[in-house]
Scaffold this motif. Structure first.
Motif, PDB file in Angstrom:
ATOM      1  N   PHE A 177       0.829  -1.210   0.000  1.00 35.55           N
ATOM      2  CA  PHE A 177       0.000   0.000   0.000  1.00 35.55           C
ATOM      3  C   PHE A 177       0.863   1.258   0.000  1.00 35.55           C
ATOM      4  O   PHE A 177       0.603   2.204  -0.758  1.00 35.55           O
ATOM      5  CB  PHE A 177      -0.927  -0.015   1.214  1.00 35.55           C
ATOM      6  N   PHE A 178       1.884   1.290   0.870  1.00 35.38           N
ATOM      7  CA  PHE A 178       2.762   2.466   0.907  1.00 35.38           C
ATOM      8  C   PHE A 178       3.531   2.622  -0.407  1.00 35.38           C
ATOM      9  O   PHE A 178       3.755   3.742  -0.876  1.00 35.38           O
ATOM     10  CB  PHE A 178       3.742   2.358   2.075  1.00 35.38           C
ATOM     11  N   LYS A 179       3.938   1.519  -1.003  1.00 37.69           N
ATOM     12  CA  LYS A 179       4.643   1.592  -2.285  1.00 37.69           C
ATOM     13  C   LYS A 179       3.732   2.166  -3.370  1.00 37.69           C
ATOM     14  O   LYS A 179       4.129   3.022  -4.155  1.00 37.69           O
ATOM     15  CB  LYS A 179       5.155   0.213  -2.692  1.00 37.69           C
ATOM     16  N   MET A 180       2.484   1.702  -3.414  1.00 41.10           N
ATOM     17  CA  MET A 180       1.526   2.225  -4.388  1.00 41.10           C
ATOM     18  C   MET A 180       1.240   3.701  -4.127  1.00 41.10           C
ATOM     19  O   MET A 180       1.160   4.510  -5.063  1.00 41.10           O
ATOM     20  CB  MET A 180       0.235   1.418  -4.315  1.00 41.10           C
ATOM     21  N   LEU A 181       1.110   4.060  -2.845  1.00 43.53           N
ATOM     22  CA  LEU A 181       0.868   5.464  -2.507  1.00 43.53           C
ATOM     23  C   LEU A 181       2.044   6.326  -2.915  1.00 43.53           C
ATOM     24  O   LEU A 181       1.869   7.454  -3.421  1.00 43.53           O
ATOM     25  CB  LEU A 181       0.605   5.571  -0.998  1.00 43.53           C
TER      26      LEU A 181
ATOM     27  N   ILE B 290       9.046   4.592  -2.398  1.00 41.34           N
ATOM     28  CA  ILE B 290       8.890   3.985  -1.076  1.00 41.34           C
ATOM     29  C   ILE B 290       9.036   2.480  -1.223  1.00 41.34           C
ATOM     30  O   ILE B 290       8.291   1.842  -1.965  1.00 41.34           O
ATOM     31  CB  ILE B 290       7.514   4.319  -0.468  1.00 41.34           C
ATOM     32  N   ASN B 291       9.991   1.918  -0.524  1.00 38.45           N
ATOM     33  CA  ASN B 291      10.170   0.466  -0.548  1.00 38.45           C
ATOM     34  C   ASN B 291       9.025  -0.214   0.206  1.00 38.45           C
ATOM     35  O   ASN B 291       8.526   0.300   1.211  1.00 38.45           O
ATOM     36  CB  ASN B 291      11.497   0.079   0.098  1.00 38.45           C
ATOM     37  N   ALA B 292       8.645  -1.380  -0.293  1.00 36.76           N
ATOM     38  CA  ALA B 292       7.594  -2.137   0.393  1.00 36.76           C
ATOM     39  C   ALA B 292       8.050  -2.557   1.783  1.00 36.76           C
ATOM     40  O   ALA B 292       7.253  -2.598   2.733  1.00 36.76           O
ATOM     41  CB  ALA B 292       7.195  -3.356  -0.433  1.00 36.76           C
TER      42      ALA B 292
ATOM     43  N   ASP C 174       4.141   5.725  -5.400  1.00 36.80           N
ATOM     44  CA  ASP C 174       4.125   5.844  -6.864  1.00 36.80           C
ATOM     45  C   ASP C 174       3.114   6.896  -7.330  1.00 36.80           C
ATOM     46  O   ASP C 174       3.333   7.600  -8.318  1.00 36.80           O
ATOM     47  CB  ASP C 174       3.802   4.492  -7.493  1.00 36.80           C
ATOM     48  N   MET C 175       2.010   7.034  -6.605  1.00 34.54           N
ATOM     49  CA  MET C 175       0.992   8.005  -6.981  1.00 34.54           C
ATOM     50  C   MET C 175       1.465   9.432  -6.790  1.00 34.54           C
ATOM     51  O   MET C 175       1.087  10.331  -7.550  1.00 34.54           O
ATOM     52  CB  MET C 175      -0.283   7.758  -6.168  1.00 34.54           C
TER      53      MET C 175
END
Length: 459
Positions: free
Chosen positions: A294-298, A306-308, A300-301
């Protein structure tokens, strides 16, 4: 045989209690007038049970401690002198296991030697004699204690004093077990840490900035053993956890203590505290599979990398885990602030929110700070969440969006796998554990000092 003996001994103790109880009622006379007795009838029964059980249990424990040494001498007496002289402690233990296996009837995989068969036969005979002798001696002592205690009972006998003395001694022994266990853990870590420091300089360990332990078979301390990257990673993850847990937990505590109705509080507080009962491995899997992606996707947005697996992921989930520690402790402290302080503030015209900000929180602040420090020590010692979600990258950097390594991760890594526990690569785990122990102990001492120093101001 031991289980049978313990069962019979427990039955005798129960019988002794009933005998003492019946004797006390006979001493009380018609109508069971306990006013004629120094103590209540139950104390007389408990005293007889203690006299029956304690000496017998002590003899049983002492017998079980001494018996293996005696049986070992019996086995070694049947081993030829030239063979016994060539045995080291490890081979002696192997020989004892083989002889015991033969004596028990299970046998060994290869052809036993003649002296092993002779030793096994003698061991079986002595073990049988010892078992029956132990059974007879322990039961005789139990019965003797029962008879002696029953004869000593009279109307003026201070049974309650005697029973309470035994209970006090038992409580002191339980306290001593806890204290000695703590001392034993610390001393074992300290001794192994000192062995590690014979390979690596303490200055290089505590002030080194690079962690790259080598795994050699020569027993030398190859690689770098700098602690600072691990300490920094631990503090970074713990700091993020506190940034999540402290404001959320404090706001929950304020709402439950000051605003929530009693019916809502009755189910909301236990529901929040359920978070403390969830195994940390579950939090770790949640961080790895849900929050990390979730943090990685956030990231990217919004254009961030942010590493998983990162300090942010591990710290955020750890903060969720310790919310109940902060909220529950803070709630208990806030509710202990006297009602008179609130009424006085409201009587002077302050609003409820002003009363909370300017009266209740300042009064409860020392205890709340103590709760924060206890939560910090809990976060510093967490293992499974950081093992799964922090990324295990022992580099000295200040970016919480990248992977880090902590002291607990490194302890797990150094003690897993086929590792020689006498090598510095494994001994470093004890030095790390001792360092972590000192840090958490210091935080706990500071928290307890703050709470105790200011707790009585508003009692």
């Amino acid at each position: 045989m031991n289980l049978l003996l313990i069962g019979v001994l427990l039955a005798l103790i129960a019988i002794g209690y009933q005998i003492g109880l019946r004797k006390s009622r006979q001493l009380a006379g018609q109508g069971n007038n306990s006013a004629m007795l120094h103590s209540r009838p139950g104390y007389y029964g408990a005293l007889v049970a203690l006299w029956c059980g304690i000496p017998a249990i002590l003899i049983l424990l002492l017998w079980n401690l001494i018996e293996p040494s005696i049986l070992r001498h019996v086995v070694m007496d049947n081993v030829p002198a030239n063979i016994a002289a060539s045995l080291n402690p490890a081979s002696t233990a192997v020989l004892m296991d083989r002889v015991q296996a033969i004596a028990s009837g299970f046998g060994v995989s290869d052809q036993p030697a003649s002296y092993e068969l002779a030793a096994a036969a003698e061991l079986a005979k002595m073990a049988t004699v010892a078992a029956f002798a132990k059974f007879a001696v322990v039961l005789a002592i139990a019965i003797a204690g029962l008879v002696i205690a029953k004869k000593r009972l009279n109307q003026h006998f201070r049974a309650r004093n005697q029973v309470e003395k035994v209970v006090n001694v038992a409580l002191a022994l339980c306290s001593g077990v806890a204290i000695l266990t703590t001392i034993g853990i610390v001393m074992s870590m300290f001794s192994e840490a000192m062995r590690f420091f014979s390979f690596v300089s303490p200055l290089d360990f505590f002030f080194g900035t690079e962690w790259n332990p080598g795994f050699s078979t020569s027993g030398s301390a190859d690689g770098q053993y700098g602690l600072l990257p691990l300490i920094w990673g631990t503090l970074m993850v713990s700091g993020i956890a506190l940034l999540v847990a402290v404001p959320v937990g404090l706001m929950i505590a304020i709402y439950l203590a000051e605003y929530a109705s009693s019916s809502f509080r009755a189910w909301a507080k236990p529901a929040i505290e359920v978070l403390a009962g969830i195994p940390t491995i579950v939090y770790g899997v949640f961080a790895l599979m849900i929050m990390g992606p979730f943090f990685k996707m956030l990231g990217d947005m919004v254009g961030l990398n942010i590493n998983a697996t990162s300090a942010l992921t591990a710290g955020f989930v750890m903060g969720i885990m310790i919310i109940p520690f902060v909220s529950s402790l803070s709630d208990d402290i806030i509710t202990q602030v006297p009602r008179a302080l609130r009424d006085g503030s409201l009587g002077l015209g302050a609003t409820k929110s002003e009363t909370i900000r300017q009266v209740v929180l300042p009064a409860a602040l020392p205890g709340i700070i103590g709760a924060f420090l206890l939560a910090a020590s809990r976060a510093i010692g967490e293992t499974m969440i950081v093992v799964l979600a922090a990324g295990n990258s022992p580099l000295l950097h200040a970016n919480p969006l990248e992977a880090v390594s902590t002291v607990t991760i490194t302890i797990v890594n150094q003690l897993t796998g086929d590792t020689d526990f006498a090598s510095p690569q494994a001994l470093v785990a004890f030095a790390l554990g001792l360092t972590l122990f000192v840090i958490t102990l210091g935080l706990n001492i500071i928290a307890l000092y703050i709470v105790r120093k200011y707790r009585e101001q508003y009692e």
